[in-house]
Design a protein around this motif. Sequence first.
Motif, PDB file in Angstrom:
ATOM      1  N   ASN A 302       0.714  -1.233  -0.079  1.00  0.00           N
ATOM      2  CA  ASN A 302       0.005   0.025   0.032  1.00  0.00           C
ATOM      3  C   ASN A 302       0.795   1.217  -0.057  1.00  0.00           C
ATOM      4  N   ALA A 303       2.312   1.050  -0.106  1.00  0.00           N
ATOM      5  CA  ALA A 303       2.873   2.333   0.037  1.00  0.00           C
ATOM      6  C   ALA A 303       2.913   3.090  -1.396  1.00  0.00           C
ATOM      7  N   LEU A 304       2.687   4.430  -1.132  1.00  0.00           N
ATOM      8  CA  LEU A 304       2.838   5.425  -2.314  1.00  0.00           C
ATOM      9  C   LEU A 304       4.099   5.785  -3.006  1.00  0.00           C
ATOM     10  N   TRP A 305       5.101   5.942  -1.945  1.00  0.00           N
ATOM     11  CA  TRP A 305       6.514   6.522  -2.441  1.00  0.00           C
ATOM     12  C   TRP A 305       7.410   5.263  -2.174  1.00  0.00           C
ATOM     13  N   ALA A 306       8.376   5.139  -3.245  1.00  0.00           N
ATOM     14  CA  ALA A 306       9.179   4.207  -3.313  1.00  0.00           C
ATOM     15  C   ALA A 306      10.404   4.105  -2.067  1.00  0.00           C
ATOM     16  N   HIS A 307      10.772   5.433  -1.579  1.00  0.00           N
ATOM     17  CA  HIS A 307      11.888   5.371  -1.031  1.00  0.00           C
ATOM     18  C   HIS A 307      11.841   5.857   0.493  1.00  0.00           C
ATOM     19  N   SER A 308      12.418   5.456   1.438  1.00  0.00           N
ATOM     20  CA  SER A 308      12.285   5.911   2.772  1.00  0.00           C
ATOM     21  C   SER A 308      13.750   6.082   3.319  1.00  0.00           C
ATOM     22  N   ALA A 309      14.449   6.749   4.134  1.00  0.00           N
ATOM     23  CA  ALA A 309      15.591   6.958   4.477  1.00  0.00           C
ATOM     24  C   ALA A 309      15.628   6.991   6.146  1.00  0.00           C
ATOM     25  N   THR A 310      16.901   6.531   6.702  1.00  0.00           N
ATOM     26  CA  THR A 310      17.373   6.711   7.789  1.00  0.00           C
ATOM     27  C   THR A 310      18.074   7.567   8.019  1.00  0.00           C
ATOM     28  N   PHE A 311      18.350   8.492   9.147  1.00  0.00           N
ATOM     29  CA  PHE A 311      19.302   9.679   9.485  1.00  0.00           C
ATOM     30  C   PHE A 311      19.980   9.219  10.694  1.00  0.00           C
ATOM     31  N   THR A 312      21.376   9.272  10.511  1.00  0.00           N
ATOM     32  CA  THR A 312      22.122   8.893  11.712  1.00  0.00           C
ATOM     33  C   THR A 312      23.222  10.151  11.828  1.00  0.00           C
ATOM     34  N   PRO A 313      23.253  10.618  13.254  1.00  0.00           N
ATOM     35  CA  PRO A 313      24.297  11.637  13.299  1.00  0.00           C
ATOM     36  C   PRO A 313      25.765  11.040  13.527  1.00  0.00           C
ATOM     37  N   LEU A 314      26.789  11.621  12.856  1.00  0.00           N
ATOM     38  CA  LEU A 314      28.219  11.197  13.193  1.00  0.00           C
ATOM     39  C   LEU A 314      28.905  12.710  13.635  1.00  0.00           C
ATOM     40  N   PRO A 315      30.060  12.075  13.915  1.00  0.00           N
ATOM     41  CA  PRO A 315      31.217  13.193  14.633  1.00  0.00           C
ATOM     42  C   PRO A 315      31.209  14.164  13.340  1.00  0.00           C
ATOM     43  N   GLY A 316      31.491  15.385  13.893  1.00  0.00           N
ATOM     44  CA  GLY A 316      31.782  16.741  12.820  1.00  0.00           C
ATOM     45  C   GLY A 316      30.754  17.145  12.264  1.00  0.00           C
ATOM     46  N   ASN A 317      29.606  17.182  12.879  1.00  0.00           N
ATOM     47  CA  ASN A 317      28.218  17.974  12.368  1.00  0.00           C
ATOM     48  C   ASN A 317      27.906  16.978  10.875  1.00  0.00           C
ATOM     49  N   VAL A 318      28.025  15.812  10.758  1.00  0.00           N
ATOM     50  CA  VAL A 318      27.575  14.935   9.805  1.00  0.00           C
ATOM     51  C   VAL A 318      26.497  14.218   9.629  1.00  0.00           C
ATOM     52  N   THR A 319      25.469  14.057   8.958  1.00  0.00           N
ATOM     53  CA  THR A 319      24.342  13.208   8.983  1.00  0.00           C
ATOM     54  C   THR A 319      24.613  12.168   7.952  1.00  0.00           C
ATOM     55  N   CYS A 320      24.605  10.972   8.288  1.00  0.00           N
ATOM     56  CA  CYS A 320      24.595   9.769   7.323  1.00  0.00           C
ATOM     57  C   CYS A 320      22.995   9.643   7.092  1.00  0.00           C
ATOM     58  N   VAL A 321      22.927   9.479   5.734  1.00  0.00           N
ATOM     59  CA  VAL A 321      21.605   9.319   5.400  1.00  0.00           C
ATOM     60  C   VAL A 321      21.508   8.121   4.308  1.00  0.00           C
ATOM     61  N   THR A 322      20.582   7.008   4.667  1.00  0.00           N
ATOM     62  CA  THR A 322      20.683   5.621   3.933  1.00  0.00           C
ATOM     63  C   THR A 322      19.420   5.413   3.336  1.00  0.00           C
ATOM     64  N   ASP A 397      11.809   5.436   9.728  1.00  0.00           N
ATOM     65  CA  ASP A 397      12.365   5.662   8.627  1.00  0.00           C
ATOM     66  C   ASP A 397      11.263   7.016   7.944  1.00  0.00           C
ATOM     67  N   THR A 398      11.885   7.791   7.223  1.00  0.00           N
ATOM     68  CA  THR A 398      11.229   8.858   6.704  1.00  0.00           C
ATOM     69  C   THR A 398      11.250   8.847   5.139  1.00  0.00           C
ATOM     70  N   THR A 399      10.027   9.437   4.540  1.00  0.00           N
ATOM     71  CA  THR A 399       9.882   9.304   3.190  1.00  0.00           C
ATOM     72  C   THR A 399      10.920  10.341   2.787  1.00  0.00           C
ATOM     73  N   ILE A 400      11.529   9.973   1.457  1.00  0.00           N
ATOM     74  CA  ILE A 400      12.456  11.030   0.796  1.00  0.00           C
ATOM     75  C   ILE A 400      12.532  10.747  -0.608  1.00  0.00           C
ATOM     76  N   PHE A 401      12.786  11.720  -1.363  1.00  0.00           N
ATOM     77  CA  PHE A 401      12.551  11.705  -2.949  1.00  0.00           C
ATOM     78  C   PHE A 401      14.080  11.759  -3.608  1.00  0.00           C
ATOM     79  N   ILE A 402      14.043  11.223  -4.564  1.00  0.00           N
ATOM     80  CA  ILE A 402      15.542  11.485  -5.264  1.00  0.00           C
ATOM     81  C   ILE A 402      15.327  11.659  -6.699  1.00  0.00           C
ATOM     82  N   GLU A 403      16.400  12.305  -7.317  1.00  0.00           N
ATOM     83  CA  GLU A 403      16.324  12.754  -8.761  1.00  0.00           C
ATOM     84  C   GLU A 403      17.694  12.550  -9.191  1.00  0.00           C
ATOM     85  N   GLY A 404      17.614  11.772 -10.150  1.00  0.00           N
ATOM     86  CA  GLY A 404      18.956  11.712 -11.029  1.00  0.00           C
ATOM     87  C   GLY A 404      19.222  10.214 -11.078  1.00  0.00           C
TER      88      GLY A 404
END
Length: 699
Positions: A302-322, A397-404
């Motif tokens: 029943n999902a409408l959108w194809a992609h969801s992402a997880t957000f993880t904080p890393l040292p140095g003000n960096v976010t890892c989005v998967t 998980d959070t819905t996310i959209f990609i282009e490319g």
Amino acid sequence: MSMSMGDMPAGSMSMGDGVPSLFTLQKMYWAVVGSVVGAATVVNVLDRVLARNRLRDSSLTPAKPKSLFFNIYATITATAREVSYATARPLRVGGLTLHFPPLGPVLIMLANLVVVMVLSFYKLDTLDPWKWENVGYRTGFIAICQLPLVFLLAGRQNIIGFLAGMSYVSLNWYHRWVARTLWLTTTIHMGFWFRNWGRWNYITYQLNNDPLAKRGFAAWVILTFIVISSFAPIRRMSYEFFVIQHLVTFVGFIVAVWMHAPDEVKVWVWIPIGLVVFDRVARYTWSAYANLAIFHRKTKSNALWAHSATFTPLPGNVTCVTIENPGIRWQPGQHVFLTCHSIAPLQCHPFTVASIPEDNRMKFFIRAENGGTRRFFRYASKSKSLMRDGQVERMSDTTIFIEGPYGSIRPLRQFDSVILLAGGMGATFTIPLLRDVVSAWKMESNGGKEQTPTRLARLTATKRLRFVWVIKSRSQLTYFDSELHSLLADVNECRRTNPNFEKEIEISIYITCDEKLDPPISTSLPLQTHYPPTTESFPQDETKNVFEKDDISIHSVSAESELTPLPVASGGGCLPGGGCCCTVQIEDEEISSTCACTCSGPAPVPSEKAALDVKVPRSEELASNSIIYPNILSGRPTPRFIIRKVLEKAEGESAVVVCGPRGLADDVRRSVVSLSDERAVHKGTGAQGIYLHVENFGL
């Protein structure tokens, strides 16, 4: 006395004996442009044929030219590269450092300017007042015919990029300078009309009473604003604002030009409009396919959108989005545009994909800056805090959209030796390229062959890999700890399973404590490899390894794991009396004295996930199999020395890839040009070619 482009049909008017008509001059300009694009297309096709031949070549030196034709082509290419890659040293004015583009693109834009000026003034006497009207007509016609080229170079779905094998990111530099040439032509066009009217003190009257003069002047004002706002210092103040105003002013400019131009040349306005529509339709169509779940297999029917992402904080003000199981394929080194409306509404930013397709996931390392990237980090930090406090079992998980994907680089598997240099977050571009070649080594070692109708002889011609990563502090090693361990484990496994495995890999990591690797916050840069890190680092308590900002306290990933850190093999140049030793230039890694970088924080510890998924080879295993384990050094690398050592062993064409700050890129360019000239590449000495790819850290 009131004269302008719209007062009479001028396209076929004669301007003297032997002078082509205005329509003919427009065609001549596009004949030159078409010839350049055609030449670039031929080179692109030859490069593709060459890459294919190398993978089909079963000899011991597949990356070395065999035929007379390709030997001649290699010599011509080597000469052209020496000229094209040449870069002047940066100019320091007070506290500012001015970097210059390489000579190749500069020569192309100068050639474009010369062609435009010749066509504008050919056989016209600019000192004769009675010829000023003719100059006004001529420059107006030449100006408007440049519009399609400006838009051809601007689109993401780029026709010229497809033909020439170039990314729209590289073409964007040409787009800006062609637009500036257009501005110069229109300024001359307007200036000569003003000069003609000025003889009778008629300028004010024309601007107040002549509709065509009003519209033309309005178009020039809008174009002037576009050109000024496109300069880097202004562009970098706020990238989101720049994009919005660029679109708005573009619409105003096109409308003003369309109203000013006579009907006989309106086709030059409709072509840019068509190009913009094509670009948008192609992008939105592909985005719909990439993001709608109906086109992809999903666990949730029943999902409408194809992609969801997880957000993880890393040292140095960096976010890892998967993003797990993405619905599109990509090549190492490419980037996509990410949009997450629930976190940063109506914002779309491009980031380099830091993983390879074999991972079956897209991973991005996004440094927090002002705007959307800062919101990403705040969201990841809050999720991490809740998870640590036991309020949630896992980050939602959070819905996310990609282009490319977007981006283009010659496949590195075709080269005998590959040298990858990265500064800071530039590793998000180079590490996937490194892993791609090693994955080909692994498949070949296991007996795998690429099944195609032509039955390629090998998956890769690469024999040597040299990877250099320049970072500010040890904490940044946590971003790719599992990838580096896994990569070396794969090479070690290849050596155990295949006694004839003769590939070489060497990895060096330099810790510099260099603030230039973390420049001030800027939201104007388009790629994550192009997003510079920020100096607004979180305060670090090295005893607890905790980062705090915006009322959020985050325990570093490296603080929560229990593995042995990557070994420090050597260091460079301890300063007398102690203190920071990271600023020393290391000429030779083999003779560098052992020294820990005292100002870069504690050594990182690989994540717990890496311990579960990757078996790290023991040091004795590494020694017995001749694998060079990563050297972690305190100091700055010398690109010329690093590149020279690899070239001296190369038995075919080598590739040098760099992604990082402008200073590093310029140093690598100059080193490649100097070594190519010194070694007389393809000029009878036996030295093989050097291909250079510079991925811009910022635009």
